[in-house]
Design a protein around this motif. Structure first.
Motif, short mmCIF file in Angstrom:
data_model
loop_
_atom_site.label_atom_id
_atom_site.label_comp_id
_atom_site.label_asym_id
_atom_site.label_seq_id
_atom_site.Cartn_x
_atom_site.Cartn_y
_atom_site.Cartn_z
N SER A 63 0.83 -1.20 0.00
CA SER A 63 0.00 0.00 0.00
C SER A 63 0.87 1.26 0.00
N GLU A 64 0.84 1.99 -1.09
CA GLU A 64 1.61 3.23 -1.17
C GLU A 64 1.06 4.27 -0.19
N GLY A 65 -0.25 4.24 0.04
CA GLY A 65 -0.84 5.17 1.00
C GLY A 65 -0.28 4.98 2.40
N MET A 66 -0.17 3.74 2.84
CA MET A 66 0.40 3.45 4.16
C MET A 66 1.88 3.84 4.21
N LEU A 67 2.60 3.56 3.14
CA LEU A 67 4.01 3.90 3.10
C LEU A 67 4.25 5.40 3.17
N GLU A 68 3.40 6.18 2.51
CA GLU A 68 3.53 7.64 2.56
C GLU A 68 3.38 8.15 3.98
N VAL A 69 2.40 7.62 4.71
CA VAL A 69 2.21 8.00 6.11
C VAL A 69 3.45 7.60 6.92
N GLY A 70 3.95 6.39 6.66
CA GLY A 70 5.13 5.91 7.37
C GLY A 70 6.37 6.73 7.09
N ARG A 71 6.58 7.10 5.84
CA ARG A 71 7.77 7.89 5.49
C ARG A 71 7.74 9.26 6.15
N LYS A 72 6.56 9.87 6.20
CA LYS A 72 6.43 11.16 6.89
C LYS A 72 6.75 11.01 8.37
N LYS A 73 6.27 9.93 8.96
CA LYS A 73 6.53 9.66 10.37
C LYS A 73 8.04 9.53 10.63
N LEU A 74 8.71 8.82 9.72
CA LEU A 74 10.15 8.64 9.87
C LEU A 74 10.90 9.96 9.72
N ARG A 75 10.48 10.76 8.73
CA ARG A 75 11.14 12.06 8.53
C ARG A 75 10.94 12.95 9.76
N ASP A 76 9.72 12.98 10.28
CA ASP A 76 9.42 13.82 11.44
C ASP A 76 10.25 13.42 12.66
N ARG A 77 10.53 12.14 12.77
CA ARG A 77 11.30 11.64 13.93
C ARG A 77 12.79 11.48 13.61
N LYS A 78 13.16 11.89 12.38
CA LYS A 78 14.56 11.81 11.94
C LYS A 78 15.08 10.37 12.02
N LEU A 79 14.28 9.45 11.55
CA LEU A 79 14.63 8.03 11.57
C LEU A 79 14.81 7.47 10.17
N ASP A 80 14.71 8.33 9.15
CA ASP A 80 14.73 7.83 7.78
C ASP A 80 16.12 7.38 7.30
N GLN A 81 17.16 7.63 8.09
CA GLN A 81 18.48 7.10 7.75
C GLN A 81 18.64 5.66 8.20
N LYS A 82 17.87 5.27 9.20
CA LYS A 82 17.96 3.92 9.76
C LYS A 82 16.92 2.97 9.15
N ILE A 83 15.78 3.54 8.76
CA ILE A 83 14.67 2.72 8.26
C ILE A 83 14.31 3.17 6.84
N THR A 84 14.23 2.23 5.93
CA THR A 84 13.81 2.51 4.56
C THR A 84 12.51 1.76 4.28
N LEU A 85 11.52 2.46 3.75
CA LEU A 85 10.24 1.85 3.43
C LEU A 85 10.09 1.77 1.90
N LEU A 86 9.81 0.56 1.41
CA LEU A 86 9.72 0.31 -0.02
C LEU A 86 8.38 -0.32 -0.37
N LYS A 87 7.86 0.00 -1.54
CA LYS A 87 6.69 -0.70 -2.03
C LYS A 87 7.13 -2.06 -2.54
N GLY A 88 6.45 -3.10 -2.08
CA GLY A 88 6.84 -4.44 -2.47
C GLY A 88 5.78 -5.46 -2.12
N ASP A 89 5.83 -6.57 -2.83
CA ASP A 89 4.88 -7.66 -2.67
C ASP A 89 5.49 -8.73 -1.77
N SER A 90 4.81 -9.06 -0.69
CA SER A 90 5.33 -10.04 0.27
C SER A 90 5.55 -11.41 -0.36
N GLU A 91 4.86 -11.69 -1.44
CA GLU A 91 4.97 -13.00 -2.08
C GLU A 91 6.01 -13.01 -3.21
N ASN A 92 6.61 -11.85 -3.47
CA ASN A 92 7.69 -11.72 -4.46
C ASN A 92 8.66 -10.66 -3.96
#
Length: 240
Positions: free
Chosen positions: A87-116
């Motif tokens: 879900s790109e919508g969920m990832l966008e919320v997550g990326r903003k959360k990481l930027r706000d908390r300055k955690l985006d250097q440690k955590i990377t969020l990617l769009k991807g399929d769990s079955e591939n």
């Protein structure tokens, strides 16, 4: 029969789940904490603590959503955490959360399929999934992918809703999950189907020892189920 959010004959579960989470992403975190009365935070801490002895350096969080479990996993002081979600919508919320908390250097969020999963074999020391495996279109395929990307002796930790079995909590839980939660969720999120799908998907999920048997069949060793809060959720672990 496969449980899907929107009951559309011509659309697969994967596409429906992605759309559902896109629709509710703006209210997901609030509803998660509100509807569980904050207990979900304690569940995540317990799940992460099970990885402390292993000290994983590279962690993959599958079905990461808005990144709450990935953020909790920073308690392990890893070098890198990667989260994937459809879900790109969920990832966008997550990326903003990481930027706000300055955690985006440690955590990377990617769009991807769990079955591939878009990773090489044996890429991660640990793989986590919080409230996501019941959304897999093909459960065994998703778990096989997790096994593939784990390094030898790497650990899987799955946190997922389960069904209480004991009276009277079984009856209280059933009433809340089937009648109260969908009403609140649909009003706040404006997506009635999402919070009807939630109890339906939990009811259809092979929880407890059934899920442990699936993990064992797929090759995981030292598999175990730990029940939490009268059986509302469970933590499953296994080693490659």
């Amino acid at each position: 029969m496969t449980v899907v959010p929107y009951k559309e004959q011509n659309t697969g579960k994967k596409e429906q789940v992605a759309r559902m989470f896109d629709n509710i992403s703006h209210r997901y975190d609030f509803l998660n904490h509100f509807l569980s009365m904050g207990i979900d935070r304690a569940w995540r801490r317990k799940a992460v603590n099970l990885l402390k002895a292993q000290k994983p350096r590279h962690i993959l969080d599958v079905a990461t959503g808005t990144g709450d479990f990935a953020i909790q996993a920073l308690d392990l002081n890893p070098e890198k955490i990667t989260g994937v979600d459809i879900s790109e919508g969920m990832l966008e919320v997550g990326r903003k959360k990481l930027r706000d908390r300055k955690l985006d250097q440690k955590i990377t969020l990617l769009k991807g399929d769990s079955e591939n999963l878009p990773f090489e074999d044996a890429s991660f020391d640990a793989v986590t999934v919080a409230f996501g495996v019941r959304n897999f279109e093909n459960l065994e395929r998703g778990l096989q992918e997790i096994y593939r990307v784990l390094r030898p002796n790497g650990q899987i930790v799955v946190l997922e809703f389960s069904r209480p079995r004991k009276f009277p909590f079984k009856q209280v839980y059933h009433f809340y999950f089937r009648f109260v939660l969908p009403k609140i969720g649909s009003v706040v999120s404006s997506d009635k189907s999402a919070y009807t799908y939630l109890p339906e998907s939990v009811a259809a999920f092979p929880d407890g020892e059934d899920f442990v048997r699936i993990l064992t069949t797929l090759g995981f060793k030292q598999t175990q189920c730990r029940s939490l809060t009268f059986g509302i959720s469970s933590i499953y672990t296994g080693t490659k």
